[in-house]
Scaffold this motif. Structure first.
Motif, short mmCIF file in Angstrom:
data_model
loop_
_atom_site.label_atom_id
_atom_site.label_comp_id
_atom_site.label_asym_id
_atom_site.label_seq_id
_atom_site.Cartn_x
_atom_site.Cartn_y
_atom_site.Cartn_z
N HIS A 186 0.86 -1.20 0.00
CA HIS A 186 0.00 0.00 0.00
C HIS A 186 0.89 1.24 0.00
O HIS A 186 1.80 1.37 0.82
N PRO A 217 -5.38 4.98 5.01
CA PRO A 217 -6.28 3.91 4.58
C PRO A 217 -7.08 3.37 5.76
O PRO A 217 -6.62 3.38 6.90
N SER A 218 -8.27 2.91 5.49
CA SER A 218 -9.10 2.33 6.54
C SER A 218 -8.67 0.90 6.82
O SER A 218 -7.95 0.27 6.02
N ASP A 220 -10.61 -1.65 6.72
CA ASP A 220 -11.23 -2.47 5.68
C ASP A 220 -10.40 -2.47 4.40
O ASP A 220 -10.28 -3.50 3.73
N GLU A 221 -9.83 -1.31 4.07
CA GLU A 221 -9.01 -1.21 2.86
C GLU A 221 -7.76 -2.07 2.98
O GLU A 221 -7.37 -2.77 2.04
N THR A 224 -8.74 -5.77 2.77
CA THR A 224 -9.00 -6.17 1.39
C THR A 224 -7.69 -6.38 0.63
O THR A 224 -7.55 -7.34 -0.14
N LEU A 225 -6.73 -5.50 0.87
CA LEU A 225 -5.41 -5.64 0.25
C LEU A 225 -4.76 -6.95 0.69
O LEU A 225 -4.21 -7.69 -0.14
#
Length: 268
Positions: A186, A217-218, A220-221, A224-225
């Protein structure tokens, strides 16, 4: 600070040597923005006391730093090639040589390897091992480093982490560096450390952000990554932003023990 600010004394500086822990080449971009890499040469050196300190060396160029800052950078921390008097071999957990590109434990042989530990016979037998991988036909003494590396397609070794940083998660063995490398893909993250916390028992990633990031970034983000890059059992259960930085030991290494005693749900 030395890397970020020009100083008149730096005009006479010819070499900078990094050692002691894995080096993120992208952190040197600010230096190369100000200085020509042909004047002051930078080296990433790898080695340990039992093999006479330095065993391999990697010359770091401005191009290396630039490539390391890109999202698809394939390496973790390049340590170059063995010095002439050393032999490197990478073995898996059952003592077989691993294929190129596959991670395993590094064993070092050659003239620079010590004979053992003084008056510590059992530890010597555990760490100094004769293997048939030297330059000659006979078995040669190798030191079992405890470091995880891989041999790359460019003929250099890539330092990944320590064997003692392997994590046990729900019955699976997890390499901390694999989790960290996935999360660090990220673009907003500067550092990431994965540990299994003690109370509660969770696979957690503690991370910091780059100074220029305005919209973090959250969770959740990041989750997901992680799911897009890792098997389900390696996906962290918690992601914790440490605004004050990653804690370190007195010798400036990441304090994984302190992180493991933190409760990520209380911090979040």
């Amino acid at each position: 600070d030395l890397l970020k600010q020009p100083h008149p004394y730096l005009k006479s500086l010819r070499s900078i040597v990094f050692a002691g822990d894995k080096l993120d080449f992208s952190r040197l971009c600010s230096w190369f923005d100000r200085h020509d890499d042909s004047l002051t040469k930078m080296y990433n050196c790898y080695g340990i006391t039992e093999t006479s300190v330095f065993s391999s060396i990697k010359r770091i160029t401005s191009q290396n730093a630039k490539e390391a800052s890109e999202d698809d950078y394939p390496y973790f921390s390049l340590i170059g090639k063995p010095m002439r008097h050393n032999d490197f071999v990478i073995l898996n957990s059952v003592g077989s040589v691993v294929p190129h590109g596959v991670a395993g434990e590094l064993y070092i042989g050659g003239l620079a390897v010590a004979k053992g530990y003084l008056r510590k016979e059992s530890l010597t037998a555990e760490r100094f091992i004769k293997l048939p991988y030297g330059k000659g036909t006979d078995e040669q003494l190798f030191f079992k480093t405890g470091d995880i590396v891989r041999y790359t397609s460019n003929g250099e070794f890539d330092f990944l982490g320590r064997v003692d940083q392997q994590l046990k998660v729900r019955g699976f063995r997890v390499e901390a560096f694999e989790v960290e490398q996935a999360i660090l893909s990220h673009s907003s993250l500067k550092h990431a450390v994965s540990v299994v916390t003690q109370s509660p028992s969770l696979l957690a990633v503690f991370y910091t952000l780059k100074e220029t990031v305005k919209n973090p970034p959250s969770k959740d983000e990041l989750a997901t990554l992680a799911r897009s890059k890792l098997p389900s059992y390696m996906v962290p259960q918690e992601f914790v932003l440490l605004k004050d930085g990653i804690p370190t030991t007195p010798n400036r290494k990441v304090d994984r023990k302190k992180l493991s005693h933190m409760n990520p749900r209380q911090i979040n």
